[in-house]
Design a protein around this motif. Structure first.
Motif, PDB file in Angstrom:
ATOM      1  N   ALA A 132      52.377   5.717 -15.337  1.00 43.63           N
ATOM      2  CA  ALA A 132      51.834   6.735 -14.352  1.00 43.63           C
ATOM      3  C   ALA A 132      52.837   7.333 -13.532  1.00 43.63           C
ATOM      4  O   ALA A 132      52.820   8.516 -13.219  1.00 43.63           O
ATOM      5  N   ARG A 133      53.707   6.437 -12.805  1.00 41.76           N
ATOM      6  CA  ARG A 133      54.612   7.085 -12.168  1.00 41.76           C
ATOM      7  C   ARG A 133      55.764   7.704 -12.744  1.00 41.76           C
ATOM      8  O   ARG A 133      56.328   8.720 -12.381  1.00 41.76           O
ATOM      9  N   ARG A 134      56.148   7.295 -13.742  1.00 37.85           N
ATOM     10  CA  ARG A 134      57.048   7.961 -14.918  1.00 37.85           C
ATOM     11  C   ARG A 134      56.645   9.513 -15.274  1.00 37.85           C
ATOM     12  O   ARG A 134      57.193  10.476 -15.092  1.00 37.85           O
ATOM     13  N   ALA A 135      55.455   9.566 -15.396  1.00 37.87           N
ATOM     14  CA  ALA A 135      54.715  10.863 -15.818  1.00 37.87           C
ATOM     15  C   ALA A 135      54.742  11.838 -14.806  1.00 37.87           C
ATOM     16  O   ALA A 135      54.871  13.099 -14.901  1.00 37.87           O
ATOM     17  N   CYS A 136      54.230  10.978 -13.596  1.00 39.37           N
ATOM     18  CA  CYS A 136      54.403  12.171 -12.250  1.00 39.37           C
ATOM     19  C   CYS A 136      55.724  12.521 -12.057  1.00 39.37           C
ATOM     20  O   CYS A 136      55.922  13.997 -11.707  1.00 39.37           O
ATOM     21  N   ALA A 137      56.771  11.708 -12.206  1.00 38.15           N
ATOM     22  CA  ALA A 137      58.120  12.321 -11.707  1.00 38.15           C
ATOM     23  C   ALA A 137      58.488  13.413 -12.915  1.00 38.15           C
ATOM     24  O   ALA A 137      58.926  14.476 -12.211  1.00 38.15           O
ATOM     25  N   VAL A 138      58.134  13.350 -14.302  1.00 35.81           N
ATOM     26  CA  VAL A 138      58.568  14.345 -15.105  1.00 35.81           C
ATOM     27  C   VAL A 138      57.863  15.452 -14.939  1.00 35.81           C
ATOM     28  O   VAL A 138      58.270  16.730 -14.865  1.00 35.81           O
ATOM     29  N   TYR A 139      56.435  15.285 -14.564  1.00 32.39           N
ATOM     30  CA  TYR A 139      55.565  16.402 -14.201  1.00 32.39           C
ATOM     31  C   TYR A 139      56.033  17.374 -12.955  1.00 32.39           C
ATOM     32  O   TYR A 139      56.065  18.412 -13.164  1.00 32.39           O
ATOM     33  N   ALA A 140      56.402  16.774 -11.923  1.00 36.35           N
ATOM     34  CA  ALA A 140      56.958  17.468 -11.020  1.00 36.35           C
ATOM     35  C   ALA A 140      58.074  18.111 -11.162  1.00 36.35           C
ATOM     36  O   ALA A 140      58.278  19.092 -10.761  1.00 36.35           O
ATOM     37  N   GLU A 141      58.983  17.580 -11.710  1.00 31.77           N
ATOM     38  CA  GLU A 141      60.255  18.205 -12.056  1.00 31.77           C
ATOM     39  C   GLU A 141      60.209  19.422 -12.907  1.00 31.77           C
ATOM     40  O   GLU A 141      60.608  20.456 -12.505  1.00 31.77           O
ATOM     41  N   ARG A 142      59.185  19.263 -14.050  1.00 30.81           N
ATOM     42  CA  ARG A 142      58.794  20.480 -14.536  1.00 30.81           C
ATOM     43  C   ARG A 142      58.167  21.620 -13.789  1.00 30.81           C
ATOM     44  O   ARG A 142      58.393  22.668 -14.321  1.00 30.81           O
ATOM     45  N   LEU A 143      57.351  21.264 -12.832  1.00 28.41           N
ATOM     46  CA  LEU A 143      56.679  22.093 -12.243  1.00 28.41           C
ATOM     47  C   LEU A 143      57.662  22.786 -11.238  1.00 28.41           C
ATOM     48  O   LEU A 143      57.719  24.122 -11.184  1.00 28.41           O
ATOM     49  N   ILE A 144      58.662  22.048 -10.559  1.00 33.29           N
ATOM     50  CA  ILE A 144      59.657  22.892  -9.716  1.00 33.29           C
ATOM     51  C   ILE A 144      60.564  23.456 -10.825  1.00 33.29           C
ATOM     52  O   ILE A 144      61.147  24.644 -10.123  1.00 33.29           O
ATOM     53  N   ASP A 145      60.869  23.145 -12.030  1.00 29.71           N
ATOM     54  CA  ASP A 145      61.685  24.024 -12.823  1.00 29.71           C
ATOM     55  C   ASP A 145      61.032  25.100 -13.247  1.00 29.71           C
ATOM     56  O   ASP A 145      61.755  26.036 -13.797  1.00 29.71           O
ATOM     57  N   GLY A 146      59.746  25.539 -13.140  1.00 24.90           N
ATOM     58  CA  GLY A 146      59.040  26.537 -13.259  1.00 24.90           C
ATOM     59  C   GLY A 146      58.471  26.718 -14.779  1.00 24.90           C
ATOM     60  O   GLY A 146      57.909  27.696 -15.129  1.00 24.90           O
ATOM     61  N   ARG A 147      58.267  25.623 -15.029  1.00 27.27           N
ATOM     62  CA  ARG A 147      57.555  25.374 -16.296  1.00 27.27           C
ATOM     63  C   ARG A 147      56.065  25.042 -16.026  1.00 27.27           C
ATOM     64  O   ARG A 147      55.723  24.080 -15.383  1.00 27.27           O
ATOM     65  N   GLY A 148      55.101  26.000 -16.511  1.00 25.25           N
ATOM     66  CA  GLY A 148      53.735  25.490 -16.317  1.00 25.25           C
ATOM     67  C   GLY A 148      52.996  26.045 -15.240  1.00 25.25           C
ATOM     68  O   GLY A 148      51.758  26.023 -15.127  1.00 25.25           O
ATOM     69  N   ARG A 162      60.595  10.736  -3.695  1.00 28.56           N
ATOM     70  CA  ARG A 162      62.053  11.119  -4.037  1.00 28.56           C
ATOM     71  C   ARG A 162      62.188  12.859  -3.543  1.00 28.56           C
ATOM     72  O   ARG A 162      61.528  13.338  -3.296  1.00 28.56           O
ATOM     73  N   GLN A 163      63.704  13.298  -3.916  1.00 34.45           N
ATOM     74  CA  GLN A 163      63.657  14.519  -3.623  1.00 34.45           C
ATOM     75  C   GLN A 163      64.045  15.240  -5.035  1.00 34.45           C
ATOM     76  O   GLN A 163      64.865  14.603  -5.793  1.00 34.45           O
ATOM     77  N   TYR A 164      64.013  16.615  -5.266  1.00 37.88           N
ATOM     78  CA  TYR A 164      64.520  17.224  -6.518  1.00 37.88           C
ATOM     79  C   TYR A 164      64.587  18.613  -5.907  1.00 37.88           C
ATOM     80  O   TYR A 164      63.745  19.327  -5.670  1.00 37.88           O
ATOM     81  N   ARG A 165      65.904  19.069  -6.274  1.00 38.09           N
ATOM     82  CA  ARG A 165      65.997  20.670  -6.042  1.00 38.09           C
ATOM     83  C   ARG A 165      65.567  20.946  -4.747  1.00 38.09           C
ATOM     84  O   ARG A 165      64.847  22.246  -4.846  1.00 38.09           O
ATOM     85  N   GLY A 166      65.659  20.417  -3.868  1.00 38.70           N
ATOM     86  CA  GLY A 166      65.123  21.102  -2.505  1.00 38.70           C
ATOM     87  C   GLY A 166      63.823  20.663  -2.141  1.00 38.70           C
ATOM     88  O   GLY A 166      62.909  21.413  -1.235  1.00 38.70           O
ATOM     89  N   PHE A 167      62.891  19.892  -3.205  1.00 35.81           N
ATOM     90  CA  PHE A 167      61.578  19.561  -2.688  1.00 35.81           C
ATOM     91  C   PHE A 167      61.358  18.203  -2.539  1.00 35.81           C
ATOM     92  O   PHE A 167      62.166  17.509  -3.183  1.00 35.81           O
ATOM     93  N   ASP A 168      60.529  17.673  -1.643  1.00 34.72           N
ATOM     94  CA  ASP A 168      59.976  16.427  -1.557  1.00 34.72           C
ATOM     95  C   ASP A 168      58.896  16.053  -2.579  1.00 34.72           C
ATOM     96  O   ASP A 168      57.891  16.787  -2.658  1.00 34.72           O
ATOM     97  N   ILE A 169      59.156  15.082  -3.365  1.00 30.91           N
ATOM     98  CA  ILE A 169      58.119  14.585  -4.239  1.00 30.91           C
ATOM     99  C   ILE A 169      57.420  13.435  -4.005  1.00 30.91           C
ATOM    100  O   ILE A 169      58.068  12.323  -3.685  1.00 30.91           O
TER     101      ILE A 169
END
Length: 95
Positions: free
Chosen positions: A70-86, A6-13
């Protein structure tokens, strides 16, 4: 396992979900002990032939019970990383 993309804010996940315990030779898949998860995040840049990426393991204290969790947790974790949290900005220095 399959790698949903998937894509999120200019990144491929890429969501990476795999059995917690490796399958032994000659046996069927070992899903009884749950699943571990990681995400691969790369820059979305169609102009560049080579893209930079990083893999992050989803930090959990025990394996996920099923692949969907596991997939849902991956998606949430990736978005948090991209948003700068963590993470700090140095994590995204691709050079």
């Amino acid at each position: 396992m399959t790698t949903p993309y998937r894509q999120y804010r200019g990144f491929d996940i890429f969501l990476l979900v795999y059995p917690h315990r490796a399958t032994q030779t000659g046996f069927a898949h070992n899903y009884d002990e749950g699943f571990d998860a990681s995400v691969r995040i790369s820059q979305s840049n169609a102009d560049t032939a080579s893209s930079h990426s990083r893999v992050f393991r989803v930090p959990v204290s025990r394996p996920f019970e099923n692949g969907g969790d596991a997939r849902r947790a991956c998606a949430v974790y990736a978005e948090r990383l991209i948003d700068g949290r963590g993470l700090d900005q140095r994590t995204w220095d691709w050079h």
